[in-house]
Design a protein around this motif. Structure first.
Motif, PDB file in Angstrom:
ATOM      1  N   PHE A   1      -0.127   1.278   0.681  1.00  0.00           N
ATOM      2  CA  PHE A   1       0.099   1.651  -0.719  1.00  0.00           C
ATOM      3  C   PHE A   1      -0.949   2.655  -1.186  1.00  0.00           C
ATOM      4  O   PHE A   1      -2.000   2.826  -0.561  1.00  0.00           O
ATOM      5  CB  PHE A   1       0.076   0.397  -1.630  1.00  0.00           C
TER       6      PHE A   1
ATOM      7  N   PHE B   1       3.722  -5.720  -6.701  1.00  0.00           N
ATOM      8  CA  PHE B   1       4.959  -5.077  -7.133  1.00  0.00           C
ATOM      9  C   PHE B   1       5.087  -5.087  -8.662  1.00  0.00           C
ATOM     10  O   PHE B   1       5.641  -4.153  -9.251  1.00  0.00           O
ATOM     11  CB  PHE B   1       6.176  -5.769  -6.507  1.00  0.00           C
ATOM     12  N   SER B   2       4.552  -6.130  -9.310  1.00  0.00           N
ATOM     13  CA  SER B   2       4.689  -6.203 -10.763  1.00  0.00           C
ATOM     14  C   SER B   2       3.756  -5.196 -11.463  1.00  0.00           C
ATOM     15  O   SER B   2       3.971  -4.829 -12.600  1.00  0.00           O
ATOM     16  CB  SER B   2       4.436  -7.630 -11.251  1.00  0.00           C
ATOM     17  N   ASP B   3       2.717  -4.741 -10.747  1.00  0.00           N
ATOM     18  CA  ASP B   3       1.780  -3.788 -11.332  1.00  0.00           C
ATOM     19  C   ASP B   3       2.078  -2.389 -10.779  1.00  0.00           C
ATOM     20  O   ASP B   3       1.272  -1.788 -10.081  1.00  0.00           O
ATOM     21  CB  ASP B   3       0.345  -4.231 -10.986  1.00  0.00           C
ATOM     22  N   TYR B   4       3.271  -1.891 -11.088  1.00  0.00           N
ATOM     23  CA  TYR B   4       3.713  -0.648 -10.456  1.00  0.00           C
ATOM     24  C   TYR B   4       3.026   0.597 -11.015  1.00  0.00           C
ATOM     25  O   TYR B   4       3.201   1.692 -10.537  1.00  0.00           O
ATOM     26  CB  TYR B   4       5.242  -0.501 -10.554  1.00  0.00           C
TER      27      TYR B   4
ATOM     28  N   TYR C   1      -0.366   0.448  -8.522  1.00  0.00           N
ATOM     29  CA  TYR C   1      -0.015   0.429  -7.091  1.00  0.00           C
ATOM     30  C   TYR C   1       1.240   1.281  -6.915  1.00  0.00           C
ATOM     31  O   TYR C   1       2.279   1.002  -7.504  1.00  0.00           O
ATOM     32  CB  TYR C   1       0.293  -0.995  -6.613  1.00  0.00           C
ATOM     33  N   LYS C   2       1.137   2.321  -6.088  1.00  0.00           N
ATOM     34  CA  LYS C   2       2.298   3.209  -5.929  1.00  0.00           C
ATOM     35  C   LYS C   2       2.717   3.274  -4.465  1.00  0.00           C
ATOM     36  O   LYS C   2       1.911   3.066  -3.565  1.00  0.00           O
ATOM     37  CB  LYS C   2       1.931   4.604  -6.416  1.00  0.00           C
TER      38      LYS C   2
ATOM     39  N   VAL D   1       4.413   1.463  -2.479  1.00  0.00           N
ATOM     40  CA  VAL D   1       4.128   0.292  -1.642  1.00  0.00           C
ATOM     41  C   VAL D   1       5.196   0.201  -0.544  1.00  0.00           C
ATOM     42  O   VAL D   1       6.390   0.147  -0.826  1.00  0.00           O
ATOM     43  CB  VAL D   1       4.134  -1.007  -2.480  1.00  0.00           C
TER      44      VAL D   1
END
Ligand SMILES: Nc1ncnc2c1ncn2[C@@H]1O[C@H](COP(=O)(O)OP(=O)(O)OP(=O)(O)O)[C@@H](O)[C@H]1O
Length: 275
Positions: free
Chosen positions: A212, A250-253, A256-257, A259
């Motif tokens: 990620f 995944f919830s903190d998109y 975090y890119k 992924v």
């Protein structure tokens, strides 16, 4: 059915090498044995082959015949003064089902001379002669210590094909190796020796490997506490996490890119377990 090790412990010169090891090798399977240098892989093979005895525990073979196990202790010294023909004469004494034709056919397929002294072959070629001896031995359990060491890619491919034929015959193979990448494509099960104990590596474990991009300056401490960062290149990270952690990522998109979930390899598990 199979070869079973129950509760086996072994001390050598006061050093605890193996503690309460349980392991079974089922018919027609390939088992990988991994662990750091000096972990006890060779010791376990020597125990299985009956070359040394456990302090406690049992090693049981369905046929009760130790000649059903093929193992050559130290490759460097093995029959090196012989050529393939005289080596076959010796192997026939040890393995009642030894098939000379199979042995010579394998050697011929790899252009290995029957009359050249084994000591004069290259390291990789000697490994191949050992493997040929194992296949031809007729033994049901073949134990190979570092068989992938020094093999070029073509010989490796040939070695894998040989193993698949062996397995199709209902025979089983144990491979002790540091070549974890090759194990992934070969072994049905992988066992890790760590701190004298043995643990099976679960293929369907809860671990996920992800790549990620992290937009923040530094990875947050709550991630660092639970993730194993395998690699960092700039803002691109490669990490091992559990499924639960993956959900948070995944919830903190926003931070975090890209992924991407990658396949977990034996090498990843090895790094995780032994770090
Ligand atoms: N005959 C022996 N005398 C003394 N110590 C021994 C003997 N055989 C093995 N050991 C010790 O037992 C431990 C395990 O050795 P072993 O050869 O089984 O490890 P290994 O996992 O095969 O290592 P490697 O990956 O380096 O080949 C080592 O610390 C080794 O020094």
């Amino acid at each position: 059915m199979g070869l079973q090790i129950e509760n086996v412990s072994k001390t050598i010169n006061g050093q605890q090498i193996l503690t309460q090891v349980d392991l079974d090798i089922q018919a027609g399977s390939i088992v990988g044995l991994v662990g750091r240098n000096g972990a006890g892989k060779t010791t376990l093979m020597r125990l299985l082959a009956g070359e040394i005895q456990p302090d406690t525990g049992d090693i049981r073979l369905d046929s009760a015949d130790l000649n059903d196990i093929f193992y050559l202790d130290t490759l460097a010294n093995w029959l090196t003064g012989y050529n393939a023909r005289t080596a076959a004469d010796v192997l026939e004494i040890f393995y009642v089902n030894f098939d000379r034709q199979v042995f010579f056919d394998i050697l011929a397929s790899q252009d290995l001379s029957e009359t050249k002294t084994i000591a004069s072959f290259s390291k990789g070629q000697r490994v191949l002669i050992e493997v040929a001896a194992g296949v031809a031995s007729g033994a049901i359990y073949l134990l190979f210590d570092e068989p992938l060491d020094g093999l070029d890619v073509f010989v490796k491919d040939y070695f894998k094909r040989l193993l698949l034929e062996v397995v199709e015959q209902g025979r089983s193979v144990m491979i002790a190796t540091h070549n974890l990448t090759e194990l992934d494509s070969l072994a049905d099960r992988v066992f890790l020796i760590k701190d004298s104990e043995i643990v099976e590596q679960e293929k369907d474990s809860d671990i996920v490997k992800i790549q990620f991009v992290y937009e923040g300056d530094q990875l947050p401490s709550n991630l660092l506490e639970v993730a194993i960062i395998l690699e960092q290149r700039g803002r691109v990270y490669l990490a091992l996490v559990t499924h639960g952690v993956l959900d948070c990522i995944f919830s903190d998109y926003l931070t975090y890119k890209f992924v991407e979930i990658l396949q977990v390899t034996t090498e990843d598990i090895f790094r995780k377990e032994l770090r």
